[in-house]
Design a protein around this motif. Structure first.
Motif, PDB file in Angstrom:
ATOM      1  N   ASN A  68       5.359  -0.904  -7.793  1.00 24.40           N
ATOM      2  CA  ASN A  68       3.998  -0.999  -7.250  1.00 24.40           C
ATOM      3  C   ASN A  68       4.002  -1.545  -5.831  1.00 24.40           C
ATOM      4  O   ASN A  68       2.993  -2.041  -5.356  1.00 24.40           O
ATOM      5  CB  ASN A  68       3.119  -1.872  -8.145  1.00 24.40           C
ATOM      6  N   ASN A  70       3.967  -0.297  -2.697  1.00 23.67           N
ATOM      7  CA  ASN A  70       2.963   0.207  -1.753  1.00 23.67           C
ATOM      8  C   ASN A  70       1.549  -0.126  -2.194  1.00 23.67           C
ATOM      9  O   ASN A  70       0.719  -0.517  -1.384  1.00 23.67           O
ATOM     10  CB  ASN A  70       3.102   1.724  -1.565  1.00 23.67           C
ATOM     11  N   ALA A  73       0.962  -3.967  -1.807  1.00 21.31           N
ATOM     12  CA  ALA A  73       0.891  -4.373  -0.404  1.00 21.31           C
ATOM     13  C   ALA A  73      -0.430  -3.943   0.219  1.00 21.31           C
ATOM     14  O   ALA A  73      -1.051  -4.700   0.967  1.00 21.31           O
ATOM     15  CB  ALA A  73       2.061  -3.777   0.378  1.00 21.31           C
ATOM     16  N   ALA A  74      -0.889  -2.734  -0.099  1.00 18.05           N
ATOM     17  CA  ALA A  74      -2.152  -2.237   0.461  1.00 18.05           C
ATOM     18  C   ALA A  74      -3.338  -3.048  -0.041  1.00 18.05           C
ATOM     19  O   ALA A  74      -4.317  -3.240   0.676  1.00 18.05           O
ATOM     20  CB  ALA A  74      -2.337  -0.762   0.114  1.00 18.05           C
TER      21      ALA A  74
END
Length: 145
Positions: A68, A70, A73-74
């Motif tokens: 998970n 990406n 982090a988003a």
């Protein structure tokens, strides 16, 4: 019978739609992206058949990982995890109902029409890795990963 870690890994895998398949082809290692679903405790992968990767994987031991990183982090989430499933893979032809679990397929891959190919991975080894961070600025500056 599944262990607690295997059940946890399957639960985490269900939270993201794509992962990476790793194996070798003609003695060279490679990674490719695949869409996954879990059917009867096995990881079933959909990938582009035009690349021939599914043929290279058929009957061999492969590793499939998802994370998970990406997404977290988003969203500013600091609960990072990755899962890895290792075991023999076999080409399969899912039922229509099983195909629907994958959702829409890409239209093209590398400029050519997407042709689905499916692999079933029977996990013999399952690993879950988590990255824990402390909320202080000091520990953020010294995190190594």
């Amino acid at each position: 019978m599944s262990t607690e870690e295997e059940l946890h890994a399957i639960d985490l895998l269900g939270r993201v739609p794509y992962g990476r398949l790793a194996t070798s082809m003609r003695a060279l290692p490679f990674l490719t992206v695949a869409r996954h679903v879990v059917i009867d405790g096995r990881v079933v992968l959909r990938m582009h058949g035009g690349l021939g990767y599914h043929d290279a994987c058929n009957g061999t031991v492969v590793a499939y990982g998802a994370d998970n990183f990406n997404v977290a982090a988003a969203a500013g989430n600091r609960d990072l995890w990755s899962v890895e499933f290792t075991g023999p893979a076999q080409t399969v032809e899912p039922t229509c109902a099983q195909r629907e679990l994958f959702g829409p397929a890409p239209v093209e891959v590398n400029g050519e029409s997407f042709t689905p190919a499916f692999l079933r991975l029977d996990p013999h080894f399952v690993q879950v890795h988590t990255l824990d961070f402390h909320a202080t600025r000091h520990s953020l500056q010294h995190s190594v990963i």
